[in-house]
Design a protein around this motif. Sequence first.
Motif, PDB file in Angstrom:
ATOM      1  N   MET A 329      42.334  38.346  30.375  1.00 18.89           N
ATOM      2  CA  MET A 329      41.527  37.560  31.299  1.00 18.89           C
ATOM      3  C   MET A 329      40.239  38.313  31.588  1.00 18.89           C
ATOM      4  N   ALA A 331      37.387  38.857  34.417  1.00 19.74           N
ATOM      5  CA  ALA A 331      37.247  38.666  35.863  1.00 19.74           C
ATOM      6  C   ALA A 331      35.832  39.011  36.295  1.00 19.74           C
ATOM      7  N   ALA A 337      38.888  34.717  38.033  1.00 16.46           N
ATOM      8  CA  ALA A 337      38.929  34.567  36.586  1.00 16.46           C
ATOM      9  C   ALA A 337      37.719  33.787  36.088  1.00 16.46           C
ATOM     10  N   THR A 339      36.314  31.365  33.365  1.00 20.00           N
ATOM     11  CA  THR A 339      36.921  30.391  32.465  1.00 20.00           C
ATOM     12  C   THR A 339      35.935  29.801  31.462  1.00 20.00           C
TER      13      THR A 339
END
Length: 497
Positions: A329, A331, A337, A339
Motif C-alpha cells: 500500500m 500511504a 491509503a 488509491t
Amino acid sequence: MHPTPFPHLREGNSRIALVEQGRAIGYGELNGRIDRFASGLLGTRQDLEEERIAFFLPASLDYVTVMHGVWRAGAISVPLNVASALAELDHYLSCARVTRLVASAENHPLLRDLCDRLGIELLEVSGLLADEIAPLPAIAPERRAMMVFTSGTTNKPKGVVTTHANIAAQITTLLDAWAWSEDDAIPLFLPLHHVHGIINVLSCALWAGAKVDLFPKFDAGRIAAEAAAGAYSVFMAVPTIYVKMLQYLDGLEPAEARRIGDGFEAMRLNVSGSAACPVPLFEQWKARTGQVLLERYGMTEIGMAISNPYHGERRAGYVGQPLPGVQVMLAGEDGAAITEEGVPGEIHIKGANVFLEYWDNPKATQESFVDGWFRTGDMAVVENGYYRIMGRTSIDIIKSGGYKLSALEIEGVLLDHPGIAEIAVIGVADDVWGEAVGAVIVAREGTDLTPEALKEWCEGKLSAYKIPKRIRFTQALPRNAMGKVTKPDLKPLLLAG
C-alpha cells in the motif's frame, strides 16, 4: 525435524550444492557436515533456545555450515560483514548479546581482544565438527532464526529479527516468481550480511536444489570466463557490479567481449537489486548481453516485496508489481491509503515475509508499524500498474519549491551525459527553495566537464522533473588544510535555483 525444511539438504543426494575454489560439495555431504556442526554447538544441551551465535566468514562452505548449523541447533544466526571495522563489530556483538563468534583462524588475531572484552567465545568451524551426530531439536516455525543488521542510514544499525517462517515465506515466494529449479547454477559474490546474498541467492538456490559457485569476493575476470563457458543460468548483482562488468568488457578485444556477452545472453535470468538501476545502465546491459534485467524491490525487514515479472514486460526504471502473498500500500503524509496512480506515497507492507522485531528495541519496532502495516520509509509511485521507487523519505526525497523531487530519478537522467561516470544527488539547504539539488559528479577519464557545458546540456533534460529552469552552477574541488586540491578528478557541481 530440521528448523528450515530445505527439501534437497538430505543424505544420499549427490547433486552439487556448492563449488568452492573448484571443489564440488554435494547436498548429502553438506547436509552431514551441517548436522555435525550443529551437534558440536549443542554439546550436552538439547536446544540452544535462541542463543545468538555470530559468524565472521566470507562466502564459503564454512559460512553455509555455520548458518544452517546454528538454525538446526535452535540458535539465532548473526552473520557479520567481513569488511566491518572493529567499532562496528563491537556494536553488532554488543547489541545482539552474542555468546559465541565463529571465524576463520586467520581472523582470530583481529577479533581476539574484542571477544575477550565482551566475554565472547571465539571459535573455528573445524573445532565444532562433532564425530557423532546428536539428536537435533524440533524447531517451531515461529521461533527466531536470524538477526541481520540494517545499514544504519539514519541511526545506529538495528538488529532485524526474522523467524523461520519469515525466511521460508521470503524464499518460497521467489522460487515461484523467478522459476527456480534444481537445474540452476548461480555465482555468489554478494556480501552475506544482507538479504540479497543470504536469501535471494544462497537460500533460494539451496532450497531449489541448485548449484552455488562461491566467491570470497567479486572477481570480474573469473565470473566472465565462467559465464562464457556456460557455467551459470542465473546472475544476481547490484547495479555497481553491472557497471564493473561493463567496464571489464570494454577493456577486452571485441571478439572476447562478444563471447562473454553471449554467455550472459544464454542465461535464463539476470536480476538487479539493492539499489535503483539507472535506466542507462539497464539499456547498456541489454545492448551488450541481450539480457533484460529483472529489477525488484526489497529490504532487510521484508525480504523481497515487489518484482518485475519473470514472464512479461520488464520496465526500465520500475520495480514491477507486488509478489504473491505480499500486500503493498502507498500511504500519504496523513497516513491515508493512496488509491490513484501518479501520486507518490510511502510504501507499506504486510505479509508472512515481514520481520518479527528490531532486537531489544520495542520502541523502534512499534514506530515502524501502523495498523499492522510495516512502514518502509521508501517513497514510490504507481504508473500504468508498475511501481517506481523514488527513494528514501529521509534522504532521497528533496523538497524544493513545493515539489517532492527524487534524487534517484535525477541521478538517472544525469547519467545519460556521456561525460559522467558516477554521480550522487543530494538535497542542499537553500533560502529560496528550501532545498536545492546538489550533485557530486565524477567525470569520465579524459573528459573536461565544465559547469557551463553541463548546464547547457541538462536544462532541458531536467525540466520534466519540475526543477526551476534557471539553474546556477558553481564548481568546488575538495581541498586539504593547505588549500591544495586533493582529488582533482572529483568535480562536485552544485545545482541551485
